[in-house]
Design a protein around this motif. Structure first.
Motif, PDB file in Angstrom:
ATOM      1  N   LEU A 217       0.836  -1.200   0.000  1.00 46.70           N
ATOM      2  CA  LEU A 217       0.000   0.000   0.000  1.00 46.70           C
ATOM      3  C   LEU A 217       0.876   1.256   0.000  1.00 46.70           C
ATOM      4  O   LEU A 217       0.676   2.170  -0.802  1.00 46.70           O
TER       5      LEU A 217
ATOM      6  N   LEU B 152       1.352   4.110  -3.082  1.00 45.81           N
ATOM      7  CA  LEU B 152       0.967   5.507  -2.841  1.00 45.81           C
ATOM      8  C   LEU B 152       2.131   6.457  -3.084  1.00 45.81           C
ATOM      9  O   LEU B 152       1.952   7.539  -3.634  1.00 45.81           O
TER      10      LEU B 152
ATOM     11  N   ARG C 289      -1.916   4.132   5.430  1.00 46.40           N
ATOM     12  CA  ARG C 289      -2.474   5.062   4.436  1.00 46.40           C
ATOM     13  C   ARG C 289      -2.336   6.506   4.915  1.00 46.40           C
ATOM     14  O   ARG C 289      -1.876   7.376   4.178  1.00 46.40           O
TER      15      ARG C 289
ATOM     16  N   TYR D 261      -0.084   9.469   3.188  1.00 52.92           N
ATOM     17  CA  TYR D 261      -0.637  10.743   2.716  1.00 52.92           C
ATOM     18  C   TYR D 261      -0.001  11.927   3.438  1.00 52.92           C
ATOM     19  O   TYR D 261       0.231  12.973   2.839  1.00 52.92           O
TER      20      TYR D 261
ATOM     21  N   PRO E 286      -4.034   8.888  -6.793  1.00 53.38           N
ATOM     22  CA  PRO E 286      -3.918   8.081  -5.571  1.00 53.38           C
ATOM     23  C   PRO E 286      -5.239   7.483  -5.081  1.00 53.38           C
ATOM     24  O   PRO E 286      -5.239   6.359  -4.570  1.00 53.38           O
TER      25      PRO E 286
ATOM     26  N   GLU F 172      -5.059   3.512  -4.659  1.00 49.24           N
ATOM     27  CA  GLU F 172      -5.100   2.856  -3.354  1.00 49.24           C
ATOM     28  C   GLU F 172      -6.181   1.789  -3.282  1.00 49.24           C
ATOM     29  O   GLU F 172      -5.945   0.704  -2.762  1.00 49.24           O
TER      30      GLU F 172
ATOM     31  N   THR G 249      -9.785   3.307   4.196  1.00 53.72           N
ATOM     32  CA  THR G 249      -9.818   4.624   3.555  1.00 53.72           C
ATOM     33  C   THR G 249     -10.715   5.624   4.272  1.00 53.72           C
ATOM     34  O   THR G 249     -10.627   6.821   4.019  1.00 53.72           O
TER      35      THR G 249
END
Length: 170
Positions: free
Chosen positions: A7, A11, A50, A54, A113, A117, A136
């Motif tokens: 993951l 990303l 995640r 980010y 993205p 993702e 998410t």
């Protein structure tokens, strides 16, 4: 650990940075373990990965273009394509499989993205829609919509890449 790395890698698109992100995410998960409410730990951990990725991307945008040393001095200057796992493929099957994988990896890297993702979580990591929604923070319907749109965009990029690389495409 492999799912977390996959993951993060998809990303940020850098092996070294993905490793750093996973390490930071595991540290955050350890610190926040008291807040874990039980159940399946995988979506909880992937959500932390995640968010860490980010946050890293956001910080990177603010600090300008940064190139990792590992990436800059890597032999060949790019990502290597892993061999395809099968019983005993022929040389031709290996060559075709590597080319197809390269197309998919290149196309996936071009997606935004939000699409990338959900495609990685569903198609590579095999998470269920509900688990992707947990990771998410989006409703299940939004996950399904992003998957559908992401697959469509992936199809468009693949068509463009394959058409561009064909010798008789002109």
């Amino acid at each position: 650990m492999e799912a977390a790395f996959n993951l993060a890698f998809w990303l940020v698109r850098s092996r070294a940075d993905a490793e750093d992100i996973v390490q930071e995410a595991y540290l955050r998960a350890f610190r926040a373990f008291d807040g874990f409410r039980g159940g399946d730990m995988r979506p909880w951990l992937l959500a932390i990965v995640r968010n860490t990725a980010y946050r890293w991307l956001s910080n990177r945008r603010r600090s300008g273009t940064v190139i990792s040393l590992e990436e800059a001095f890597a032999e060949g200057g790019g990502q290597s394509v892993d061999e395809i796992a099968s019983d005993e493929p022929t040389a031709e099957e290996r060559l075709i499989g590597a080319a197809e994988r390269d197309y998919v990896l290149r196309a996936l890297a071009e997606l935004p993205p939000t699409f990338r993702e959900v495609l990685v979580l569903r198609e590579i990591e095999g998470l269920a829609y509900r688990e992707i929604a947990e990771v998410t923070g989006a409703p299940v319907g939004t996950v399904m919509s992003r998957l559908s749109r992401g697959r469509g965009e992936l199809r468009k990029v693949l068509t463009r890449l394959i058409g561009k690389d064909e010798p008789n495409a002109m």
